[in-house]
Design an enzyme around this catalytic site. Sequence first.
Site, PDB file in Angstrom:
ATOM      1  N   ALA A  66      78.424  77.173  27.245  1.00  0.00           N
ATOM      2  CA  ALA A  66      77.372  77.777  26.436  1.00  0.00           C
ATOM      3  C   ALA A  66      77.135  76.874  25.231  1.00  0.00           C
ATOM      4  O   ALA A  66      78.036  76.143  24.810  1.00  0.00           O
ATOM      5  CB  ALA A  66      77.816  79.165  25.995  1.00  0.00           C
ATOM      6  N   GLY A 109      81.060  78.450  29.815  1.00  0.00           N
ATOM      7  CA  GLY A 109      79.925  79.033  30.534  1.00  0.00           C
ATOM      8  C   GLY A 109      79.532  78.233  31.765  1.00  0.00           C
ATOM      9  O   GLY A 109      78.970  78.787  32.716  1.00  0.00           O
ATOM     10  N   GLU A 112      81.751  79.464  34.335  1.00  0.00           N
ATOM     11  CA  GLU A 112      81.335  80.844  34.627  1.00  0.00           C
ATOM     12  C   GLU A 112      80.050  80.870  35.454  1.00  0.00           C
ATOM     13  O   GLU A 112      79.897  81.695  36.353  1.00  0.00           O
ATOM     14  CB  GLU A 112      81.172  81.611  33.309  1.00  0.00           C
ATOM     15  CG  GLU A 112      82.522  81.840  32.625  1.00  0.00           C
ATOM     16  CD  GLU A 112      82.402  82.340  31.192  1.00  0.00           C
ATOM     17  OE1 GLU A 112      81.737  81.661  30.384  1.00  0.00           O
ATOM     18  OE2 GLU A 112      82.979  83.388  30.872  1.00  0.00           O
ATOM     19  N   GLU A 132      87.235  78.232  25.706  1.00  0.00           N
ATOM     20  CA  GLU A 132      86.720  79.029  24.587  1.00  0.00           C
ATOM     21  C   GLU A 132      87.758  79.250  23.506  1.00  0.00           C
ATOM     22  O   GLU A 132      87.430  79.319  22.310  1.00  0.00           O
ATOM     23  CB  GLU A 132      86.196  80.389  25.097  1.00  0.00           C
ATOM     24  CG  GLU A 132      84.904  80.316  25.895  1.00  0.00           C
ATOM     25  CD  GLU A 132      85.117  80.107  27.388  1.00  0.00           C
ATOM     26  OE1 GLU A 132      86.231  79.703  27.797  1.00  0.00           O
ATOM     27  OE2 GLU A 132      84.160  80.328  28.159  1.00  0.00           O
TER      28      GLU A 132
END
Length: 258
Positions: A66, A109, A112, A132
């Site tokens: 992300a 992300g 993910e 993260e």
Amino acid sequence: MSDFETILLERKGRVGVITLNRPKALNALNAQLMGEVVAAVTDLDRDPEIGAILITGSERAFAAGADIKEMAPKSYMDMYLDDWFAAWDRLASARKPTIAAVAGYALGGGCELAMLCDIILAADNAKFGQPEIKLGVIPGIGGSQRLTRAVGKAKAMDLCLTGRNMDAEEAERAGLVSRIVPAADLLTEALATATTIAEMSLPIAMMAKESVNRSFETTLAEGVRFERRVFHSTFATADQKEGMAAFVDKRAPEFTNS
Ligand SMILES: CC(C)=CC(=O)SCCNC(=O)CCNC(=O)[C@H](O)C(C)(C)COP(=O)(O)OP(=O)(O)OC[C@H]1O[C@@H](n2cnc3c(N)ncnc32)[C@H](O)[C@@H]1OP(=O)(O)O
């Protein structure tokens, strides 16, 4: 669909190919890119000419996570009121088979996003991780849940708590990826796999996907019952008649998606 700025969308035969395209930011997943991926997947999922969806990045990065620069200044209320990342759930509810072709970094992300797909093919240079924790946060797009289901608690804890990356071989051994191919062959192999799937009967492929996914949500006994009901229902399709007749006639089946 030419108005996308952060992805490329192509139709190759019956396969919809989405290429993440923010090379300078290693395909960091900002809100615009995510909105465009969701719009493209929604469109392809509804398109009767499409039988499978392929998501890929560049040789250096599938996606490095992300977008940290976008997230950094946000408050709790920004995240909570906007339900940040909730839009990604749309990818998990795509009904057609989805494939992630991962080369380079698939972090946070990015990992993910790959795990939101049904099949992950990895290039030999792929690196997966949930870093993260090094940013003072935890996974927020399903990483702690889907990674644990894919690789088990021991390795998921290791990855989520240390933030270390794992290479393609470790990811394959752990069961996260279905196959490793040389980076130069990744797209060809991924497209061949997607094409093979897209040439099956679409409703039957969708039922197979739904049945496998049910195993994540229910008990074994309920899952087996669900599978059997769906299996019985395949006998209401023309494609079951065609598939079995083709076997008996020693010819290739011609599915009509009906
Ligand atoms: C919080 C939730 C729910 C999910 C997340 O995904 S958090 C993010 C998780 N990902 C990361 O922590 C990885 C961050 N990136 C890196 O550690 C490194 O970029 C690298 C190891 C992937 C690659 O390092 P390298 O030295 O080869 O390249 P860089 O110079 O660091 O990167 C090039 C260029 O891309 C920008 N970049 C990379 N990742 C991100 C990101 N996740 N968000 C925003 N921007 C990213 C990086 O800043 C650089 O751009 P600039 O030179 O313009 O700063």
